[in-house]
Structures are given as C-alpha cells and as structure tokens.
Design a protein around this motif. Structure first.
Motif, PDB file in Angstrom:
ATOM      1  N   ASP A  61      16.901  -7.150  -6.104  1.00 55.44           N
ATOM      2  CA  ASP A  61      16.329  -8.485  -6.247  1.00 55.44           C
ATOM      3  C   ASP A  61      17.118  -9.237  -7.302  1.00 55.44           C
ATOM      4  O   ASP A  61      17.402  -8.712  -8.371  1.00 55.44           O
ATOM      5  CB  ASP A  61      14.863  -8.401  -6.692  1.00 55.44           C
ATOM      6  CG  ASP A  61      14.006  -7.756  -5.631  1.00 55.44           C
ATOM      7  OD1 ASP A  61      14.238  -8.043  -4.453  1.00 55.44           O
ATOM      8  OD2 ASP A  61      13.125  -6.962  -5.995  1.00 55.44           O
TER       9      ASP A  61
ATOM     10  N   ASN B 200       8.917  -4.849  -2.860  1.00 50.52           N
ATOM     11  CA  ASN B 200       9.009  -4.570  -4.290  1.00 50.52           C
ATOM     12  C   ASN B 200       8.714  -3.093  -4.509  1.00 50.52           C
ATOM     13  O   ASN B 200       7.575  -2.682  -4.702  1.00 50.52           O
ATOM     14  CB  ASN B 200       8.028  -5.445  -5.072  1.00 50.52           C
ATOM     15  CG  ASN B 200       8.261  -5.381  -6.569  1.00 50.52           C
ATOM     16  OD1 ASN B 200       8.707  -4.364  -7.090  1.00 50.52           O
ATOM     17  ND2 ASN B 200       7.955  -6.473  -7.257  1.00 50.52           N
ATOM     18  N   GLN B 201       9.761  -2.293  -4.492  1.00 48.80           N
ATOM     19  CA  GLN B 201       9.584  -0.852  -4.565  1.00 48.80           C
ATOM     20  C   GLN B 201       9.061  -0.407  -5.924  1.00 48.80           C
ATOM     21  O   GLN B 201       8.256   0.526  -6.006  1.00 48.80           O
ATOM     22  CB  GLN B 201      10.902  -0.154  -4.235  1.00 48.80           C
ATOM     23  CG  GLN B 201      11.358  -0.411  -2.806  1.00 48.80           C
ATOM     24  CD  GLN B 201      12.713   0.172  -2.494  1.00 48.80           C
ATOM     25  OE1 GLN B 201      13.326   0.849  -3.320  1.00 48.80           O
ATOM     26  NE2 GLN B 201      13.207  -0.085  -1.298  1.00 48.80           N
ATOM     27  N   ASN B 202       9.487  -1.061  -6.995  1.00 49.69           N
ATOM     28  CA  ASN B 202       9.001  -0.695  -8.326  1.00 49.69           C
ATOM     29  C   ASN B 202       7.497  -0.940  -8.450  1.00 49.69           C
ATOM     30  O   ASN B 202       6.772  -0.135  -9.039  1.00 49.69           O
ATOM     31  CB  ASN B 202       9.750  -1.483  -9.402  1.00 49.69           C
ATOM     32  CG  ASN B 202      11.187  -1.035  -9.547  1.00 49.69           C
ATOM     33  OD1 ASN B 202      11.491   0.150  -9.417  1.00 49.69           O
ATOM     34  ND2 ASN B 202      12.090  -1.970  -9.804  1.00 49.69           N
ATOM     35  N   LYS B 203       7.046  -2.042  -7.883  1.00 49.36           N
ATOM     36  CA  LYS B 203       5.616  -2.346  -7.917  1.00 49.36           C
ATOM     37  C   LYS B 203       4.825  -1.317  -7.122  1.00 49.36           C
ATOM     38  O   LYS B 203       3.737  -0.879  -7.541  1.00 49.36           O
ATOM     39  CB  LYS B 203       5.364  -3.749  -7.365  1.00 49.36           C
ATOM     40  CG  LYS B 203       3.925  -4.228  -7.505  1.00 49.36           C
ATOM     41  CD  LYS B 203       3.777  -5.660  -7.011  1.00 49.36           C
ATOM     42  CE  LYS B 203       2.343  -6.145  -7.161  1.00 49.36           C
ATOM     43  NZ  LYS B 203       2.179  -7.537  -6.641  1.00 49.36           N
ATOM     44  N   ALA B 204       5.370  -0.909  -5.987  1.00 41.77           N
ATOM     45  CA  ALA B 204       4.702   0.099  -5.165  1.00 41.77           C
ATOM     46  C   ALA B 204       4.641   1.445  -5.889  1.00 41.77           C
ATOM     47  O   ALA B 204       3.605   2.120  -5.886  1.00 41.77           O
ATOM     48  CB  ALA B 204       5.422   0.248  -3.830  1.00 41.77           C
TER      49      ALA B 204
ATOM     50  N   VAL C 181       8.565   4.131 -13.915  1.00 48.00           N
ATOM     51  CA  VAL C 181       7.159   3.736 -13.794  1.00 48.00           C
ATOM     52  C   VAL C 181       6.222   4.748 -14.453  1.00 48.00           C
ATOM     53  O   VAL C 181       5.004   4.543 -14.453  1.00 48.00           O
ATOM     54  CB  VAL C 181       6.756   3.511 -12.318  1.00 48.00           C
ATOM     55  CG1 VAL C 181       7.624   2.443 -11.686  1.00 48.00           C
ATOM     56  CG2 VAL C 181       6.797   4.800 -11.520  1.00 48.00           C
TER      57      VAL C 181
ATOM     58  N   SER D  25       4.629   1.920  -9.091  1.00 42.56           N
ATOM     59  CA  SER D  25       3.644   1.771 -10.159  1.00 42.56           C
ATOM     60  C   SER D  25       2.223   1.902  -9.620  1.00 42.56           C
ATOM     61  O   SER D  25       1.349   2.494 -10.266  1.00 42.56           O
ATOM     62  CB  SER D  25       3.810   0.413 -10.858  1.00 42.56           C
ATOM     63  OG  SER D  25       5.035   0.333 -11.538  1.00 42.56           O
ATOM     64  N   SER D  26       1.998   1.352  -8.444  1.00 38.37           N
ATOM     65  CA  SER D  26       0.682   1.442  -7.816  1.00 38.37           C
ATOM     66  C   SER D  26       0.350   2.891  -7.460  1.00 38.37           C
ATOM     67  O   SER D  26      -0.788   3.352  -7.621  1.00 38.37           O
ATOM     68  CB  SER D  26       0.645   0.554  -6.564  1.00 38.37           C
ATOM     69  OG  SER D  26      -0.657   0.431  -6.055  1.00 38.37           O
TER      70      SER D  26
ATOM     71  N   ARG E 295      -0.632   4.712 -10.610  1.00 40.81           N
ATOM     72  CA  ARG E 295      -1.987   4.355 -11.061  1.00 40.81           C
ATOM     73  C   ARG E 295      -3.054   5.170 -10.365  1.00 40.81           C
ATOM     74  O   ARG E 295      -4.025   5.621 -11.002  1.00 40.81           O
ATOM     75  CB  ARG E 295      -2.221   2.861 -10.823  1.00 40.81           C
ATOM     76  CG  ARG E 295      -3.620   2.385 -11.205  1.00 40.81           C
ATOM     77  CD  ARG E 295      -3.845   0.932 -10.861  1.00 40.81           C
ATOM     78  NE  ARG E 295      -3.744   0.661  -9.433  1.00 40.81           N
ATOM     79  CZ  ARG E 295      -4.711   0.919  -8.557  1.00 40.81           C
ATOM     80  NH1 ARG E 295      -5.864   1.474  -8.957  1.00 40.81           N
ATOM     81  NH2 ARG E 295      -4.549   0.630  -7.278  1.00 40.81           N
TER      82      ARG E 295
ATOM     83  N   GLU F  83       2.106  -2.017  -2.371  1.00 39.33           N
ATOM     84  CA  GLU F  83       2.309  -2.663  -3.661  1.00 39.33           C
ATOM     85  C   GLU F  83       0.987  -2.941  -4.382  1.00 39.33           C
ATOM     86  O   GLU F  83       0.970  -3.131  -5.597  1.00 39.33           O
ATOM     87  CB  GLU F  83       3.072  -3.977  -3.477  1.00 39.33           C
ATOM     88  CG  GLU F  83       4.481  -3.784  -2.935  1.00 39.33           C
ATOM     89  CD  GLU F  83       5.193  -5.107  -2.720  1.00 39.33           C
ATOM     90  OE1 GLU F  83       4.790  -6.111  -3.338  1.00 39.33           O
ATOM     91  OE2 GLU F  83       6.158  -5.143  -1.941  1.00 39.33           O
ATOM     92  N   GLU F  84      -0.104  -2.962  -3.641  1.00 36.91           N
ATOM     93  CA  GLU F  84      -1.421  -3.237  -4.221  1.00 36.91           C
ATOM     94  C   GLU F  84      -2.445  -2.309  -3.574  1.00 36.91           C
ATOM     95  O   GLU F  84      -3.315  -2.741  -2.813  1.00 36.91           O
ATOM     96  CB  GLU F  84      -1.802  -4.709  -4.019  1.00 36.91           C
ATOM     97  CG  GLU F  84      -0.841  -5.682  -4.705  1.00 36.91           C
ATOM     98  CD  GLU F  84      -1.236  -7.125  -4.527  1.00 36.91           C
ATOM     99  OE1 GLU F  84      -2.322  -7.384  -3.955  1.00 36.91           O
ATOM    100  OE2 GLU F  84      -0.483  -8.008  -4.962  1.00 36.91           O
TER     101      GLU F  84
END
Length: 252
Positions: free
Chosen positions: A4, A149-153, A229, A155-156, A159, A126-127
C-alpha cells in the motif's frame, strides 16, 4: 509483493486498483469460481493441496473441546477436519467474506455429516465479529493474499485468540530454488489460466489467482508481518519446495 502506498492504491493484477475496490474484485472472482472450486483445486495442484492441508492440521495442536476459527474457509476442508477433532464439546466457526463460497462449503459439509459443532458466518477477516481471547486456534488457508489490508486482518486474528493460542497461515509462497521458480511461474501464468478456461470457462479469474500468488509476500516478509502484530515463536515450513508455506505463531 503487494503493498500500500500513500495514495491508497493496492498493486494487484498489474493494474492500479484502489484499495477500496479490491474487495469487490476478489468477491467477483470467487463468486465466479465457487461452483468448481474443489475440482479446480484438485486439477491445479494434482491433488497435493490435500497433503498441505493435512500437514496444517497436524501442526495445529487442536484438541477435544476447543474453539477453532477457520477464516476464508471456502469449501470447508480444514473446518471438516477440525470438527472431527474437537468433537461435540468443541466448536468450529467457518467464515468467508464470499457468500457463494460459504454456501457451497456449508452444503458440502452437511452432506458429509458434519453437523452440530460447525457454524457458518459471512465475515470480513479485517473486522472479525468475535470476542477477544475466544479461540484456541485460528487458521487461514489460501485466503490471506486476497485480503486488502493484511496487517489489519492479522491484528484481528491476534485479538480473537486466547493466550497460548496459535495462528496457522497456509499460503502460496516463493519456491526455494530458481529452476522450480521458473517452472512454477510458467505453469501459473501460461497453463493455469488455460485449465481454468477449459474446465470452468473462466480464464480471467484464474489469471487473477496466478497474479495474486506472485504478488504475495515471501516467507520471511510474512514472518515479519505476523511478528509485528504481536505473535511470538513464529516459524514457517516450506512445502513442495516452497511453492506453499505454512506459518505458525503463538499468542502469549
């Protein structure tokens, strides 16, 4: 690799596609291939994908009674195996952002008698719509490269894992020797789309799949992304000469 930049553009399919449009493009591809997804997997990999998935199960450490999340679970190969391991006291949730894939997976597993401990949810990786610290294991097989968004995924995924839980990422990667890399690139770009055309009358979708594989991060880059992450003790296993790799990490 896929990246990105400040303009919010995702470099995929050798065209500049706005990141907000990537999800729509991926959805279109998988709606179009869903009906013959299993058949094409067998043809494209000469059936070897079954061995890759079996190795993933063997590395999962999943036990009776645990809660498992299979992301981008498609037609349910991993979820089916997990459901047999966790038993009636366990829980397997199969998610996919694509309802066509999810519907085919649900029907396939029900026809195989997998009922009672598998739940199907259309969800964006991602969410993830699950509580913190809920699952013992999170898996994603051949799905991460299709996420915007692989980083967001990642991180999810971190979590929703409980402390001590593990992440399994099975994905196409970089062949470990140059002759294999050259042969694989030729197969992916010149043979694979033609097989897609012959079997499912869908050349463009399988060309996209080949392009998404080439643009996906290599093994070491993926290891770094998983570490960033929060995961620890990360390792990866090259399968079939690095054509596919399995990354495993832990949440402590």
């Amino acid at each position: 690799m896929m990246r990105d930049d400040v303009s919010g553009t995702n470099h995929l399919d050798y065209k500049d596609i706005a990141a907000v449009k990537k999800t729509e493009k991926v959805a279109q591809v998988f709606h179009s291939v869903a009906e013959k997804y299993d058949l094409m997997n067998d043809i494209m990999s000469f059936g070897i994908h079954r061995l890759w998935k079996r190795f993933t199960i063997d590395c999962s450490g999943v036990r009776h009674g645990q809660k498992i999340l299979d992301i981008a679970g498609g037609t349910g190969d991993l979820a089916f195996k997990f459901s047999r391991i966790v038993g009636e006291q366990g829980e397997v949730i199969l998610t996919d952002i694509n309802y066509s894939m999810l519907d085919i997976g649900r029907n396939k597993l029900r026809n195989k008698g997998a009922i009672g401990n598998i739940y199907y949810i259309q969800a964006d990786a991602e969410e993830l719509p699950f509580p913190d610290n809920y699952f013992s294991c999170v898996s994603i097989a051949f799905g991460l490269r299709n996420i915007t968004n692989q980083n967001k995924a990642l991180s999810s995924m971190y979590r929703v894992l409980h402390p001590g839980g593990r992440l399994l990422v099975l994905e196409f990667s970089r062949p470990s020797c140059e002759p294999l890399k050259s042969a694989y690139n030729f197969y992916s770009f010149y043979v694979l789309p033609k097989i897609g055309q012959l079997v499912s009358n869908n050349y463009e979708s399988y060309l996209y799949l080949a392009e998404s594989i080439r643009l996906h991060p290599d093994q070491e880059t993926m290891k770094s992304m998983i570490k960033q992450v929060g995961f620890e003790n990360i390792e990866y296993f090259n399968l079939t000469g690095g054509i596919v790799s399995l990354h495993r990490g832990y949440k402590f």
